[in-house]
Motif scaffolding. Structure first.
Motif, PDB file in Angstrom:
ATOM      1  N   VAL A 261      92.748 -41.930 -25.313  1.00 15.19           N
ATOM      2  CA  VAL A 261      92.109 -42.015 -26.631  1.00 15.19           C
ATOM      3  C   VAL A 261      93.031 -41.343 -27.646  1.00 15.19           C
ATOM      4  CG1 VAL A 261      90.038 -41.544 -27.979  1.00 15.19           C
ATOM      5  CG2 VAL A 261      89.853 -41.806 -25.501  1.00 15.19           C
ATOM      6  N   THR A 262      93.470 -42.101 -28.635  1.00 16.03           N
ATOM      7  CA  THR A 262      94.422 -41.538 -29.604  1.00 16.03           C
ATOM      8  C   THR A 262      93.712 -40.649 -30.616  1.00 16.03           C
ATOM      9  OG1 THR A 262      94.162 -43.378 -31.144  1.00 16.03           O
ATOM     10  CG2 THR A 262      95.893 -43.600 -29.464  1.00 16.03           C
ATOM     11  N   TYR A 265      92.158 -42.802 -33.446  1.00 16.40           N
ATOM     12  CA  TYR A 265      90.875 -43.433 -33.133  1.00 16.40           C
ATOM     13  C   TYR A 265      89.751 -42.401 -33.144  1.00 16.40           C
ATOM     14  CZ  TYR A 265      87.337 -46.190 -30.665  1.00 16.40           C
ATOM     15  OH  TYR A 265      86.189 -46.845 -30.309  1.00 16.40           O
ATOM     16  N   HIS A 268      88.898 -41.714 -36.701  1.00 15.45           N
ATOM     17  CA  HIS A 268      88.162 -42.855 -37.247  1.00 15.45           C
ATOM     18  C   HIS A 268      86.706 -42.842 -36.762  1.00 15.45           C
ATOM     19  CE1 HIS A 268      87.403 -47.076 -38.339  1.00 15.45           C
ATOM     20  NE2 HIS A 268      86.795 -47.144 -37.168  1.00 15.45           N
ATOM     21  N   LEU A 269      86.555 -42.663 -35.436  1.00 16.43           N
ATOM     22  CA  LEU A 269      85.200 -42.641 -34.868  1.00 16.43           C
ATOM     23  C   LEU A 269      84.373 -41.518 -35.470  1.00 16.43           C
ATOM     24  CD1 LEU A 269      85.380 -43.066 -30.991  1.00 16.43           C
ATOM     25  CD2 LEU A 269      84.229 -44.563 -32.636  1.00 16.43           C
TER      26      LEU A 269
ATOM     27  N   GLU C 641      83.210 -51.188 -36.708  1.00 15.49           N
ATOM     28  CA  GLU C 641      83.573 -49.816 -37.070  1.00 15.49           C
ATOM     29  C   GLU C 641      83.935 -48.981 -35.849  1.00 15.49           C
ATOM     30  OE1 GLU C 641      81.759 -48.601 -41.233  1.00 15.49           O
ATOM     31  OE2 GLU C 641      80.357 -48.344 -39.570  1.00 15.49           O
ATOM     32  N   THR C 642      83.194 -49.156 -34.766  1.00 16.87           N
ATOM     33  CA  THR C 642      83.517 -48.383 -33.562  1.00 16.87           C
ATOM     34  C   THR C 642      84.331 -49.206 -32.573  1.00 16.87           C
ATOM     35  OG1 THR C 642      81.507 -49.108 -32.444  1.00 16.87           O
ATOM     36  CG2 THR C 642      81.362 -47.072 -33.720  1.00 16.87           C
ATOM     37  N   GLN C 766      88.961 -49.012 -28.884  1.00 19.70           N
ATOM     38  CA  GLN C 766      90.075 -48.440 -29.637  1.00 19.70           C
ATOM     39  C   GLN C 766      91.034 -49.542 -30.087  1.00 19.70           C
ATOM     40  OE1 GLN C 766      91.883 -44.769 -28.186  1.00 19.70           O
ATOM     41  NE2 GLN C 766      93.869 -45.760 -28.240  1.00 19.70           N
ATOM     42  N   VAL C 769      89.634 -51.568 -32.981  1.00 18.34           N
ATOM     43  CA  VAL C 769      89.747 -50.866 -34.270  1.00 18.34           C
ATOM     44  C   VAL C 769      91.197 -50.891 -34.745  1.00 18.34           C
ATOM     45  CG1 VAL C 769      89.588 -48.590 -35.339  1.00 18.34           C
ATOM     46  CG2 VAL C 769      87.692 -49.459 -33.961  1.00 18.34           C
ATOM     47  N   GLU C 770      92.121 -50.720 -33.824  1.00 13.36           N
ATOM     48  CA  GLU C 770      93.538 -50.762 -34.213  1.00 13.36           C
ATOM     49  C   GLU C 770      93.908 -52.135 -34.781  1.00 13.36           C
ATOM     50  OE1 GLU C 770      95.118 -47.522 -30.873  1.00 13.36           O
ATOM     51  OE2 GLU C 770      95.501 -49.672 -30.587  1.00 13.36           O
ATOM     52  N   ASN C 773      92.379 -52.528 -38.226  1.00 12.88           N
ATOM     53  CA  ASN C 773      93.125 -51.742 -39.213  1.00 12.88           C
ATOM     54  C   ASN C 773      94.463 -52.381 -39.543  1.00 12.88           C
ATOM     55  OD1 ASN C 773      91.091 -49.917 -39.402  1.00 12.88           O
ATOM     56  ND2 ASN C 773      92.019 -48.390 -38.039  1.00 12.88           N
TER      57      ASN C 773
END
Ligand code: FES
Ligand code: FES
Lengths: 291, 166, 783
Positions: A261-262, A265, A268-269, C641-642, C766, C769-770, C773
């Motif tokens: 998990v970066t 992220y 953002h979360l 969003e998530t 993840q 979302v990447e 974005n």
């Protein structure tokens, strides 16, 4: 995957447990065992002595009196989840405990065990931080109280000295008219969250926020109380713009990142969850104010 | 590491029968049931508390057998898959529903799922599908894709409401 | 003519009563007097050499009976590696594992020594004390990187990391691309996951000094291959090695290999003169049990103005891992699966199989097909997007029609026969799937949802799957002197209910009840030949053999009874465990009596031409693979969003020919889809740059749970194949194969307002979302 050998000690009372903790070398306390046993099976942890607190009834149970809530360390997570009085005075606990593991682990897992293990993504330490709780640590030398804010010393490192046993967690309940929300993000129910947010809100008679507490879990070494976010809420009328601003602020905060998990992220979360959490807490605050 | 391997005698009730046996202190309840008492119906799928295959009932409540020590079961009532059917071997309504609804394929996850559901349906006899799915979320089954397990649980709940017993 | 009282019915499983009451006997449940337990010492490095192993302290630990390194193994094992299961001329470096590594390890978890002790606990205590003088070497962690100049050598004996190359083609590809109205190019990267049966692997071995023979229990899908490997390693005669599968707690492919432990544990049992058990734990499973799915596809499609395919060309890099236990079968399957149910005039795929310092790859539920279907279906979605067509319509324009059957694709399959689709109606399968999924209304639903701020999407995955491979699987059926019927088969079950399926086939033929039948399988001692439970082949092969044997046995019983009653065989019939004279009450003889008569009853002479024993055998050898097919439609909701994806509805149309037991086929499909959902959304083995695995517990490697997997809406089609007496095709993998393609397409469709394109899987929150974005940044730059 079998644990390395150790000697098991069954503590029948707090005094006995404290004596064992003071005298046995390379010992660990065993509460629910839902994290410790797994780590021992994986041989990430090896000890010579295991002191079992499960028989120590005097540190189990929930007491609520004059606005103060005390949870005994050996109170099972399931008990916290299902306790009706607690759900009334502190509804966010039930909401948060619903995310803790699964029925089989909540049946054994305890409040104290979770606090002592101090996983950065764990819900109970997050709740303790959010509620400004105080932790009692008992040893043969007596009891010591630590504010939750000072309790985490680093990654999975609580402020517990040799020979000390975590015995209670206590905090003041919020006024009955308050709003709450806990949410977290994991791909599957019951997993440790990639990020989680808890919010508590009260509104004044004009509908402006007069008290706000926020906690983030899973984003840093321990639970985080973002005081900047809390401060920016005060005196404001709940609005989408306000929640968005809060989300944007939190998303700029440095957070933990790893191979799975970066940091980006997580940030953002955290921003998304915070915005949603504050919005829901404010709705509930307003509902409870008018109830 | 201690010089001699610490062990002790424990007495507990398993499936209604009292047992007294010696176990190393470090044995999990699941290992003890399997190797100490020869009750190999309880399975180990991960030994780190995620898969649920090891689930047994201790004093009626579902727990991970890999995350509890055998010595902690001293004086307790333990129920395993071997103890779910009636004394005459009649399958419990839940077991029968698993057979009728194809609730198992390889059967390796089944002991943990049956024990979990036995306790859950006792406490939540009117559970609906989303609730059952949440109750099952701590048990991994690689074979079935869960649908038939959920059907079986719903059918068992229905049968029990109509009075079925083992 | 046989009845169909059981075939085609939802017959309850004969396996269940034991499994539901804890009486199953899995590998780790076996109890033998004097049983010792093993723990392996494994490499902590992805690549390293070593010279010395110091086991002195470990040997002195309590309860330790022996610590064995490669040097301590019997002389026959020296310098030997595990038998390569599937040789192939294009393999450039046919390297399999040593039973215990002698000087070099090539992935984290490779075993260098084994501790044998009185319990697993004690063995693990001692394994921690074994000291190895590791000399770490650079490692290669991904197949793409493995082929780059200067990449660390996976094996220090190699100069490059190429395990083999394959070139498959048909048609005039260059002309197709010259004439194309549009060319669409994409790169697809499906990632590694694994099977994770809930029961890990395990071996128990007993050596009998008097007869110089091994009895080996292994939690395997392929006892006969284990037997062959043991025979090869120890140079023994066949009847000195018996391999038995106890109840097996799932397989899904990775239990279809021969592993080092299956050779080392027998060796230890012989050296020590005591039975030895090794039960793999989940951490070992993460490190050492084979995995699959890392591939890199660079593909281009040439299409005309209507979206009709003219040709596909490209390259495929396949990750072999550190060794080649299964040769290069999987990339071969991938490359031959890609065209799927579509008419493809020209095709050229250049495949490179790359070694990496990761645990070896071998077939895993789907075996190279989910990746190929992902590539093909994603490519068609890209064509649809480019041409502004509906994805379903692009597919419709390209389908092979039912009237084209049998259809010769133009390639040779892994069994050496042409890829010749036998039966199936692909357009109808998609049409039925779309109808069941409410595809036509979807745009309206999507619009309504979007108005409420919800992002829902729909995606299609079609596939054709070669199943029921040979060489053969056998069955022997015997009517016993107690009147019961026994089926002996080589097939080993791992939850597929072979006992029930084979009993159904036999029961109909002999006109008895399934409960009158005992099926004994997965034991080289009762059936000397067998291949294994893989490639969705057991119903086809063992099922057909059972049908053949049962038919012969039926004739034999009728002939015997007719001779006894002195009537013609046509005048007698089978009825519930007896043979009676047709049309009248009275004369009949039970199976029990018949069996006793034929087993050498004094004073009873066998009729002419009838051999003793009421028994018959069948070995079905399929002429070629038979092709199952299906269409999946996934409907999902995505929280942009998530990045969370929820599967709202999942529709499967499945055609596996004649269905023996719909309940079991539904179970295979639903379970297969669950696995495919894992591949699409959750399951990924992550390694760091030094090839160390980072996901080694079920807390990091996410398996689908009951809250993730929806109930599939399953529609069956039955296109019986003429290629076997049952008309059946394989059903075990079709649930998994197209699921990643369908789900990822649905996610992409749900996020169409953001204009993202998804080309890898699993697609995690993840990553979603990447991608969103990145897309919004590009859009801003465009403005
Ligand atoms: S074996 Fe206990 S949870 Fe998996
Ligand atoms: S039936 Fe095989 S894991 Fe559940």
């Amino acid at each position: 995957m079998k644990p390395a050998p150790f000697t098991y000690h069954r503590a029948e009372s707090l005094a006995e447990a404290a004596e064992m903790a003071a005298t046995l070398d390379n010992a660990r306390l065993l509460s629910g065992g839902q994290s410790l046993m797994a780590m021992m099976n994986l041989r990430y942890v090896a000890v010579d002595h295991l002191i079992d607190l499960n028989p120590v009834a005097e540190i189990a149970g929930i007491t609520i009196g004059s606005g103060r809530v005390t949870l005994g360390a050996m109170t099972r997570q399931r008990t916290v989840l299902e306790d009706a009085a607690l759900a009334t005075c502190c509804p966010i606990l039930r909401e948060a405990l619903g995310f803790v593991g699964h029925v089989q682990t909540r049946n054994r897992g305890t409040v104290g065990g979770s606090l002592a293990h101090l996983d950065p993504a764990a819900e109970l330490p997050g709740m303790a931080a959010l509620l400004g709780a105080e932790i009692t640590l008992t040893s043969q030398d007596g009891a010591r109280r630590v504010a939750m804010a000072d309790y985490p010393l680093g990654y999975m490192t609580p402020d517990i000295n040799e020979g000390e046993i975590l015995t209670t967690l206590s905090f003041d309940a919020w006024p009955s008219a308050h709003g709450w929300d806990f949410r977290e993000f994991a791909q599957r129910h019951g997993d440790f969250a990639m990020a989680g947010v808890g919010s508590l809100i009260t509104l004044d008679t004009d509908g402006r926020i007069d008290r706000a507490a926020v906690v983030l879990i899973g984003v840093d070494d321990g639970p985080v109380r973002p005081t900047d976010v809390e401060a920016m809420m005060i005196g404001e009328t709940p609005s989408d713009a306000l929640f968005r601003a809060a989300g944007a602020l939190i998303a700029e905060r440095p957070m933990a990142g790893d191979a799975l998990v970066t940091e980006a992220y997580r940030q953002h979360l955290a921003g998304v969850l915070l915005r949603r959490s504050l919005a829901n807490a404010c709705v509930r605050a307003s509902e409870s104010a008018h109830a | 590491m201690p010089d001699a391997l610490p062990e002790r005698r424990i007495t507990l009730t398993v499936n209604g029968k009292e047992h007294s046996a010696v176990t190393e202190d470090r044995y999990s309840l699941a290992d003890f049931l399997r190797h100490g008492l020869g009750l190999t119906g309880t399975h180990l799928g991960c030994e780190h508390g995620v898969c649920g295959a090891c689930t047994v009932l201790v004093d009626g409540e579902a727990v991970r057998g890999c995350l509890m020590l055998a010595v902690q079961a001293e004086g307790r009532q333990v129920t395993t898959i071997e103890g779910l059917a009636g004394d005459d071997g009649t399958l419990s309504p839940l077991q029968a529903a698993f057979m009728d609804n194809h609730g198992l394929q390889c059967g390796f996850c089944t002991p943990g799922i049956l024990t979990t559901l036995t306790a859950y349906l006792r406490d939540n006899p009117d559970a609906d599908e989303p609730e059952l799915r949440e109750a099952l979320s701590g048990n991994i089954c690689r074979c079935t894709g869960y649908d038939t397990i959920v059907r079986a649980a719903l059918a068992a709940a229905d049968a029990m409401r109509k009075g079925a017993t083992a | 003519m046989s009845s169909t009282a059981f075939v085609g019915q939802r017959v309850k499983r004969v396996e269940d009563p034991d499994l539901l009451t804890g009486r199953g006997q899995f590998l780790d449940d076996l109890k033998l007097p004097g049983l010792l337990e093993a723990a392996f010492v494994r490499s902590p490095f992805a690549h390293a050499t070593f010279t010395e192993i110091d086991a002195a302290e470990a040997r002195a630990m309590p309860g330790v009976v022996a610590v064995l390194t490669a040097r301590d193994l019997p002389a026959e094992m020296l310098d030997k590696r595990i038998l390569l299961q599937v040789p192939h001329p294009e393999i450039t470096y046919a390297v399999t594992q040593e039973p215990l590594a002698t000087s070099e390890v090539c992935f984290v978890g490779e075993a260098v020594a084994v501790v044998i002790a009185e319990s697993r606990h004690l063995a693990e205590d001692a394994a921690e004390r074994v000291i190895v003088d590791w000399e770490p070497l650079p490692a290669t962690a991904h197949c793409d990187a493995a082929l780059k100049p200067g990449a660390p050598a996976v094996h220090s004996t190699m100069t490059d990391n190429i395990a083999g190359r394959l070139n498959l083609s048909f048609g005039d590809v260059d002309a197709a691309f010259r004439n194309a109205a549009h060319v669409i190019r994409e790169r697809y990267e499906p990632h590694r996951g694994t099977g994770h049966p809930m029961e890990c692997r395990g071996v128990v071995a007993v050596y009998d000094l008097v007869s110089d023979a091994f009895r080996i229990w292994s939690s395997t899908q392929t006892p006969h291959n284990t037997q062959r490997a043991v025979i090869d390693m120890f140079g023994l005669a066949e009847d000195h090695v018996r391999v038995i599968t106890p109840d097996v707690g799932g397989g899904f492919g990775p239990k279809n290999q021969v592993y080092p432990e299956e050779l080392v544990i027998p060796a230890a049992a012989r050296l020590l003169g005591r039975p030895v058990k090794w039960a793999e734990d989940r951490r070992e499973h993460f490190l050492t049990t084979t995995q699959e799915r890392d591939q890199v596809w660079d593909v281009a499609a040439a299409v005309d103005d209507d979206g009709r395919l003219l040709g596909i060309k490209g390259t495929l890099i396949h990750d072999a891992g550190a060794y080649l236990p299964w040769g290069i079968i999987m990339p071969y399957i991938s490359a031959t699966t890609l065209p799927g149910p579509y008419k493809l005039p020209a095709y050229r795929m250049a495949v490179t199989i790359a070694f990496t310092n990761l645990v070896p790859t071998t077939p895993l539920r789907g075996a190279g097909r989910p990746q190929a279907v992902f590539a093909m279906e994603r490519l068609l979605d890209a064509v649809a997007a480019k041409l502004g067509l509906d994805p379903a319509e692009v597919r419709r324009r390209n389908f092979i029609q039912a009237s084209d059957m049998p259809y010769d694709m133009g390639l040779t399959y892994r069994d050496g026969a042409p890829v010749m689709y036998d039966t199936g109606d692909y357009p109808d399968a998609q049409a039925k799937a779309l109808a069941a999924a409410g595809y036509d209304d979807f745009p309206a639903r999507q619009k309504a949802a979007l108005a409420q701020g919800r992002h829902i999407g729909i995606g299609i995955g079609n596939y054709v799957e070669g199943t029921g491979l040979g060489p053969f699987e056998g069955a022997t059926i015997r009517i016993l002197t107690n009147g019961r019927v026994a089926i002996y088969t080589g097939a080993a079950a791992a939850g597929q209910a072979h006992r029930t399926t084979l009993a159904q086939i036999c029961a109909d033929e002999l006109n008895i009840d399934v409960t009158d039948i005992d099926v004994v399988g997965g034991d080289t001692g009762v059936m000397p030949r067998g291949a294994g439970t893989y490639a969705s082949r057991i119903t086809v092969n063992a099922g057909s053999s059972t049908r053949m044997a049962a038919t012969e046995l039926r004739g034999k019983a009728l002939a015997l009874a007719a001779a006894k009653f002195d009537v013609k065989p046509e005048d007698v019939e089978l009825t519930h465990g007896a043979v009676r004279i047709k049309g009248e009450q009275g004369d009949s003889i039970t199976f029990e009596e018949l069996a006793k008569m034929t087993s050498g009853m004094p004073g009873y002479a066998l009729p002419k031409g009838v051999k003793p024993d009421l028994e018959a055998s069948g070995y079905f050898t399929p002429p070629q693979a038979t092709y199952s097919n299906g269409s999946h439609v996934a409907e999902v909701e995505v929280d942009p969003e998530t990045g969370q994806v929820t599967i709202l509805k999942y529709t499967v149309v499945h055609d596996c020919g004649t269905i023996i037991n719909p309940m079991l086929v539904d179970g295979q499909v639903q379970g297969g889809v669950a696995h495919g959902i894992g591949n699409a959304l959750l399951e990924r083995m992550v390694f760091d740059a030094d090839a160390n695995p980072l996901t080694t517990t079920f807390a990091d490697y996410l398996m689908p749970t009951a809250e993730i997997v929806p109930t599939c809406d399953i529609v069956h089609m039955e296109s019986p194949t003429p290629l076997n007496p049952l008309g059946a095709k394989g059903a075990g993998e079709g649930g998994t194969i197209p699921a990643p393609a369908a789900i990822v397409a649905a996610v992409e469709n749900a996020l169409s307002p953001f204009g993202i394109r998804i080309t890898d899987c699993p697609i995690t929150p993840q990553r979603i979302v990447e991608l969103i974005n990145a897309a919004s940044e590009t859009n801003q730059e465009d403005r």
